[in-house]
Write an enzyme that holds these catalytic residues in place. Structure first.
Site, PDB file in Angstrom:
ATOM      1  CE  LYS A  90      37.646  61.143  21.446  1.00 28.37           C
ATOM      2  NZ  LYS A  90      36.300  61.665  21.358  1.00 28.37           N
ATOM      3  CG  HIS A 119      45.351  46.840  46.118  1.00 27.01           C
ATOM      4  ND1 HIS A 119      44.186  46.732  46.081  1.00 27.01           N
ATOM      5  CD2 HIS A 119      45.614  45.563  45.003  1.00 27.01           C
ATOM      6  CE1 HIS A 119      43.257  45.997  44.995  1.00 27.01           C
ATOM      7  NE2 HIS A 119      44.462  45.345  44.609  1.00 27.01           N
ATOM      8  NE  ARG A 133      44.300  47.531  40.092  1.00 27.42           N
ATOM      9  CZ  ARG A 133      44.483  46.059  40.289  1.00 27.42           C
ATOM     10  NH1 ARG A 133      44.981  45.329  39.285  1.00 27.42           N
ATOM     11  NH2 ARG A 133      44.309  45.662  41.368  1.00 27.42           N
ATOM     12  NE  ARG A 154      43.733  37.649  40.932  1.00 25.05           N
ATOM     13  CZ  ARG A 154      44.125  36.950  40.026  1.00 25.05           C
ATOM     14  NH1 ARG A 154      43.666  35.920  39.717  1.00 25.05           N
ATOM     15  NH2 ARG A 154      45.056  37.584  38.928  1.00 25.05           N
ATOM     16  CB  THR A 155      40.986  44.328  41.792  1.00 22.59           C
ATOM     17  OG1 THR A 155      42.072  43.680  42.328  1.00 22.59           O
ATOM     18  CG2 THR A 155      40.680  45.559  42.731  1.00 22.59           C
TER      19      THR A 155
HETATM   20  C1  NCD Z   1      47.510  42.645  42.961  1.00 20.36           C
HETATM   21  C2  NCD Z   1      47.644  44.191  42.668  1.00 20.36           C
HETATM   22  O1  NCD Z   1      47.213  44.502  41.631  1.00 20.36           O
HETATM   23  O2  NCD Z   1      48.393  44.768  43.247  1.00 20.36           O
HETATM   24  N1  NCD Z   1      46.717  41.951  42.356  1.00 20.36           N
HETATM   25  C3  NCD Z   1      45.155  42.037  42.930  1.00 20.36           C
HETATM   26  O3  NCD Z   1      44.734  43.109  43.025  1.00 20.36           O
HETATM   27  N2  NCD Z   1      44.807  40.855  43.346  1.00 20.36           N
HETATM   28  C4  NCD Z   1      48.966  41.850  43.053  1.00 20.36           C
HETATM   29  C5  NCD Z   1      50.143  41.953  41.869  1.00 20.36           C
HETATM   30  O4  NCD Z   1      49.363  42.475  40.796  1.00 20.36           O
HETATM   31  O5  NCD Z   1      50.830  41.543  41.954  1.00 20.36           O
END
Ligand code: NCD
Length: 358
Positions: free
Chosen positions: A83, A132, A104, A54-55
């Site tokens: 590398k 997040h 991320r 999703r993100t």
């Molecule tokens: C979450 C995350 O990556 O922290 N998912 C997200 O970004 N929608 C929740 C999770 O991974 O449990």
């Protein structure tokens, strides 16, 4: 050159700026075509060192819907990271190609570390089990649209409250709105970290801690379910002991108010039975959709210089002290300044918020 504005921790940005992003997201949902070319000629780099559906895709779709382009990786092993390139060099270079970076990473404080040397704005799309902020913007937009308010809500958080970065960011954000109360539902092993509880109390808000969903459900306006974060456990045995403790099913939903809404950042594992999806109070799929609009609003606000944030490091550099959290970025990227906030005998790491007693 103006210093770029980053989004590392939502609480480094003022509440009125969050509210403006939520309002802009609402306007985009009402009239998407008005914004269709708003980022023409701009490029977003997405650097995903950790899995995401999703993100990553909602950020990419957001930029494409605004008329911009995207570059990046979703698997660092196909980049020069394989590398041995360090975080600084990778992010510095991509920040020279792109106008905005979304990152991320599995280590806590990684986005802040990248932002220290990036030449364009950096957005934290999840740093280990820490924060997040863009999921929180998604959650705030969902609450604002579905509940009509961000105040006077009793919000239950259930699951892996220790490692759930979405929980940490949302608790900190909702603590900034009047009248909110929190019910924290977890096993003793997976409780919310102390620094987050201190943040709630310092904001003048209250929380209660429960062991079961049954006790909490009748009291809630919002239930925020989360999965047990397998990848953050020290051993498979510790994960096995926690994994099936909570499961929201239709029987338990009978205990809740008709006005309850159930949110989940997703992915779901087993903590919500699939049968609950048909309950009109289950809003987690709609929530994911709101995420795309709020990310459109965020990208626009950051590229239009409509946002300002506090400086990234505001504490003191303590050369001979190292953060004791092995998952903190400063233990892997050794060149980073060891920066802490000092409060009496305690130093708080400015990357991961861990506390060290002197
Ligand atoms: C979450 C995350 O990556 O922290 N998912 C997200 O970004 N929608 C929740 C999770 O991974 O449990």
């Amino acid at each position: 050159m103006k210093a770029p504005t980053h989004l590392i921790d939502l609480n480094d940005v003022t509440v009125s700026q969050w509210n403006s992003i939520i309002k802009l997201a609402h306007d985009i949902m009402e009239s998407p075509m008005v914004y269709a070319g708003a980022c023409r000629g701009k490029i977003m780099g997405t650097l995903f060192y950790e899995p995401s559906t999703r993100t990553q895709m909602s950020f990419q779709t957001a930029m494409l819907r605004l008329g911009g382009g995207i570059i990046g990786f979703d698997n660092p092993s196909t980049s020069s990271v394989a590398k041995g390139e360090n975080l600084k060099d990778t992010t510095k270079i991509v920040s020279e190609y792109a106008d905005i970076l979304v990152m991320r990473h599995y280590l806590e404080g990684s986005s802040k570390a990248a932002a220290l040397t990036a030449d364009c704005p950096v957005i934290n799309a999840g740093d280990g089990g820490h924060l997040h902020p863009t999921q929180t913007l998604t959650d705030l937009l969902t609450l604002s649209e579905e509940k009509g308010r961000l105040t006077d809500l009793t919000v239950g958080f259930c699951g892996d409250l220790k490692n759930g970065r979405t929980v940490h960011s949302l608790l900190k954000a909702l603590s900034c709105y009047e009248g909110n109360k929190f019910i924290l539902i977890s096993t003793p092993e997976l409780k919310v970290p102390t620094y987050i509880k201190d943040y709630i109390s310092a904001s003048g808000k209250t929380y209660e801690e429960y062991n079961t969903l049954e006790e909490a459900l009748p009291k809630l306006d919002v239930l925020y379910m989360t999965r047990i974060q397998r990848e953050r456990f020290a051993s498979p045995e510790e994960y096995e002991a926690q994994k099936d403790v909570y499961c929201l099913d239709t029987e338990k939903m009978k205990l809740a108010s008709k006005e309850l809404i159930v949110l989940h950042p997703l992915p779901r594992v087993d903590e919500i039975a699939v049968e609950v999806d048909d309950d009109p109070r289950a809003l987690y799929f709609k929530q994911a959709n709101y995420g795309m609009y709020v990310r459109m609003a965020l990208i626009l606000s950051m590229l239009d210089f409509k946002m300002t944030c506090k400086p990234l490091l505001r504490g003191e550099i303590v050369k001979d002290v190292t953060c004791t959290n092995p998952k903190c970025i400063c233990n892997t990227e050794k060149y980073l300044p060891h920066s802490f906030r000092r409060s009496g005998d305690v130093l708080e790491c400015e990357y991961c918020d861990s506390r060290i007693l002197l």
